[in-house]
Design an enzyme around this catalytic site. Sequence first.
Site, short mmCIF file in Angstrom:
data_model
loop_
_atom_site.label_atom_id
_atom_site.label_comp_id
_atom_site.label_asym_id
_atom_site.label_seq_id
_atom_site.Cartn_x
_atom_site.Cartn_y
_atom_site.Cartn_z
N GLN A 1 0.84 -1.19 0.00
CA GLN A 1 0.00 0.00 0.00
C GLN A 1 0.88 1.25 0.00
OE1 GLN A 1 -3.41 -0.64 3.08
NE2 GLN A 1 -1.79 -2.08 3.61
N ASP B 1 6.08 4.75 -1.32
CA ASP B 1 7.45 5.27 -1.13
C ASP B 1 8.50 4.58 -2.00
OD1 ASP B 1 7.44 3.60 2.12
OD2 ASP B 1 8.01 2.79 0.15
N HIS C 1 -1.40 1.17 -4.48
CA HIS C 1 -1.82 2.57 -4.34
C HIS C 1 -0.90 3.53 -5.08
CE1 HIS C 1 -4.07 1.31 -0.41
NE2 HIS C 1 -4.66 0.89 -1.49
N CYS D 1 -0.27 13.90 -15.73
CA CYS D 1 -1.25 14.98 -15.91
C CYS D 1 -2.60 14.53 -15.38
CB CYS D 1 -1.36 15.34 -17.39
SG CYS D 1 -2.68 16.51 -17.73
N CYS E 1 -4.95 14.62 -19.07
CA CYS E 1 -4.73 13.67 -20.17
C CYS E 1 -3.93 12.45 -19.75
CB CYS E 1 -4.04 14.38 -21.34
SG CYS E 1 -2.31 14.77 -21.00
N CYS F 1 0.99 20.40 -17.41
CA CYS F 1 1.32 19.37 -18.41
C CYS F 1 1.75 20.04 -19.71
CB CYS F 1 0.07 18.52 -18.66
SG CYS F 1 0.17 17.42 -20.08
N THR G 1 0.50 -2.91 8.80
CA THR G 1 -0.69 -2.22 8.30
C THR G 1 -1.83 -2.31 9.32
OG1 THR G 1 -2.29 -2.01 6.50
CG2 THR G 1 -1.50 -4.25 7.00
N ASN H 1 2.89 -6.86 13.24
CA ASN H 1 2.50 -5.47 13.38
C ASN H 1 2.87 -4.98 14.78
OD1 ASN H 1 1.10 -3.49 11.64
ND2 ASN H 1 -0.17 -3.24 13.47
C1 BV8 Z 1 -12.12 3.09 -3.59
C2 BV8 Z 1 -2.13 6.43 -1.58
C3 BV8 Z 1 -14.00 3.18 -4.98
C4 BV8 Z 1 -2.13 7.92 -1.44
C5 BV8 Z 1 -3.89 5.50 -0.14
C6 BV8 Z 1 -16.32 2.46 4.20
C7 BV8 Z 1 -16.12 1.12 4.34
C8 BV8 Z 1 -15.21 0.49 3.50
C9 BV8 Z 1 -14.50 1.20 2.53
C10 BV8 Z 1 -14.72 2.55 2.42
C11 BV8 Z 1 -15.61 3.16 3.22
N1 BV8 Z 1 -15.63 4.46 2.88
C12 BV8 Z 1 -14.74 4.67 1.88
C13 BV8 Z 1 -14.20 3.51 1.60
C14 BV8 Z 1 -13.25 3.27 0.61
C15 BV8 Z 1 -11.83 3.74 1.01
C16 BV8 Z 1 -11.45 3.25 2.38
O1 BV8 Z 1 -11.09 2.12 2.55
N2 BV8 Z 1 -11.52 4.19 3.38
C17 BV8 Z 1 -11.15 3.80 4.77
C18 BV8 Z 1 -10.50 5.00 5.44
C19 BV8 Z 1 -12.40 3.32 5.49
N3 BV8 Z 1 -11.02 3.16 0.00
C20 BV8 Z 1 -10.85 3.89 -1.13
O2 BV8 Z 1 -11.25 5.03 -1.29
C21 BV8 Z 1 -10.13 3.17 -2.25
N4 BV8 Z 1 -10.83 3.43 -3.48
O3 BV8 Z 1 -12.75 2.50 -2.76
O4 BV8 Z 1 -12.62 3.49 -4.78
C22 BV8 Z 1 -14.09 2.95 -6.40
C23 BV8 Z 1 -14.15 1.67 -6.82
C24 BV8 Z 1 -14.31 1.43 -8.19
C25 BV8 Z 1 -14.39 2.54 -9.07
C26 BV8 Z 1 -14.29 3.85 -8.58
C27 BV8 Z 1 -14.10 4.07 -7.21
C28 BV8 Z 1 -8.70 3.77 -2.43
C29 BV8 Z 1 -7.89 3.48 -1.22
C30 BV8 Z 1 -6.44 3.97 -1.45
C31 BV8 Z 1 -6.23 5.36 -0.95
N5 BV8 Z 1 -4.82 5.75 -1.06
N6 BV8 Z 1 -2.58 5.81 -0.31
C32 BV8 Z 1 -1.11 8.40 -0.44
O5 BV8 Z 1 -0.36 7.57 0.11
O6 BV8 Z 1 -1.07 9.63 -0.27
S1 BV8 Z 1 -4.40 4.74 1.33
C33 BV8 Z 1 -3.07 4.98 2.45
O7 BV8 Z 1 -3.65 4.88 3.73
C34 BV8 Z 1 -1.99 3.93 2.41
O8 BV8 Z 1 -1.67 3.54 1.10
C35 BV8 Z 1 -2.62 2.81 3.24
O9 BV8 Z 1 -3.48 2.03 2.44
C36 BV8 Z 1 -3.44 3.58 4.24
C37 BV8 Z 1 -2.70 3.70 5.54
O10 BV8 Z 1 -2.80 2.45 6.15
P1 BV8 Z 1 -1.45 1.69 6.63
O11 BV8 Z 1 -0.47 1.65 5.52
O12 BV8 Z 1 -1.90 0.46 7.26
O13 BV8 Z 1 -0.81 2.73 7.69
P2 BV8 Z 1 -1.39 3.09 9.14
O14 BV8 Z 1 -0.64 4.27 9.57
O15 BV8 Z 1 -2.88 3.11 9.12
O16 BV8 Z 1 -0.99 1.81 10.04
C38 BV8 Z 1 0.37 1.51 10.22
C39 BV8 Z 1 0.39 0.27 11.10
O17 BV8 Z 1 1.77 -0.11 11.24
C40 BV8 Z 1 -0.16 0.51 12.50
O18 BV8 Z 1 -1.04 -0.57 12.84
C41 BV8 Z 1 1.09 0.49 13.40
O19 BV8 Z 1 0.85 -0.13 14.63
C42 BV8 Z 1 2.04 -0.38 12.59
N7 BV8 Z 1 3.45 -0.08 12.79
C43 BV8 Z 1 4.03 1.13 13.03
N8 BV8 Z 1 5.39 1.01 13.10
C44 BV8 Z 1 5.66 -0.33 12.89
C45 BV8 Z 1 4.41 -1.01 12.68
N9 BV8 Z 1 4.34 -2.33 12.45
C46 BV8 Z 1 5.52 -3.03 12.42
N10 BV8 Z 1 6.76 -2.43 12.58
C47 BV8 Z 1 6.85 -1.10 12.82
N11 BV8 Z 1 8.05 -0.56 13.00
ZN ZN Z 2 -2.14 16.70 -19.97
#
Ligand code: BV8
Ligand code: ZN
Length: 260
Positions: free
Chosen positions: A116, A119, A134, A142, A145, A162, A203, A228
């Site tokens: 996900q 980076d 992701h 762009c 386009c 663009c 995650t 995790n």
């Molecule tokens: C979509 C890129 C529809 C950008 C990202 C309600 C219910 C279900 C789903 C939804 C809902 N409402 C909306 C949705 C959909 C939504 C969603 O899931 N929302 C959530 C908030 C409920 N999903 C979407 O919108 C997806 N698209 O549904 O489109 C559609 C379908 C068809 C056609 C048209 C439209 C798109 C989702 C992707 C969004 N983009 N990133 C950017 O990075 O800027 S998501 C982004 O956030 C990350 O990529 C990642 O996925 C997420 C963060 O989560 P984690 O990576 O797990 O990080 P987090 O900080 O949360 O947790 C870290 C964990 O690590 C912790 O538990 C911690 O304890 C642990 N940790 C910390 N240090 C360590 C460690 N573990 C081990 N070792 C360590 N050292």
């Molecule tokens: Zn363009």
Amino acid sequence: MCPITNTNFSYSKTLMEFPVDFIRFLTSATRVVVLTGAGVSQESGLRTFRDAQDALWAQYKPEDLASPEAFARDPKLVWDWYAWRREAIKGVRPNPGHYALVEMENRIPAFTLITQNVDGLHRFAGSRNVLELHGNIQRVRCAECGTFTETWGDDTESVPLCVVCGGMLRPDVIWFGEALPRAELEAAVKASRSCHVYFSIGTSGVVQPAASLAYAARNNGSVVVEINAEPTPLTSKVDFAFHGKSGEILPDLAKAVWGV
Ligand code: BV8
Ligand code: ZN
């Protein structure tokens, strides 16, 4: 559901002991899938989504900036946030967790790394079969386009445009509400539904559809493992949960299974 009992382990500094049946299973597994999140890059010095953002961005929730609505509302703010994250990533390196996953890929016939993270640190560490669900923050395209560009000015008053259509440039990442890249998602679902062992690493398991892959594996009878720093909504559903730092647990696992 795999017959192995659910066992929780809190991590200590000494070399970690893994359950023998888990080691035996992983040793014989030929198809392994790993899903990673921001936690796997935390020990490289990158903040997770849960971590408090840097003072500059603390007033914003990441999911409020990572959306087409935010870009429409204030494109320069969103552009600057990604420019800031790109700079942060330039200043860090993969950690032992990333490298241990490379070692696993070198020793498991069918190894799929689904991330996900935008980076790019997995590929930087040497991982090959990586599915960036992701997108990747180092790529820019762009918003109109879709033309990709290698060069753009970061020090401009407005969002760079663009050269083909004059539209605004944006990072090639998937924003909330946007569909995931079809090929990567299909490959991720296929691999998760046919693996022997599925790892969920660093995650919080909140964002969909990535968070549902573990259930696809579980319903396929795979051994599901969580590594995790803290329990997640997935913990009670896995066969093995190892809570601690992935940059410490993964190298110990590679040592315990493959002696590397
Ligand atoms: C979509 C890129 C529809 C950008 C990202 C309600 C219910 C279900 C789903 C939804 C809902 N409402 C909306 C949705 C959909 C939504 C969603 O899931 N929302 C959530 C908030 C409920 N999903 C979407 O919108 C997806 N698209 O549904 O489109 C559609 C379908 C068809 C056609 C048209 C439209 C798109 C989702 C992707 C969004 N983009 N990133 C950017 O990075 O800027 S998501 C982004 O956030 C990350 O990529 C990642 O996925 C997420 C963060 O989560 P984690 O990576 O797990 O990080 P987090 O900080 O949360 O947790 C870290 C964990 O690590 C912790 O538990 C911690 O304890 C642990 N940790 C910390 N240090 C360590 C460690 N573990 C081990 N070792 C360590 N050292
Ligand atoms: Zn363009």
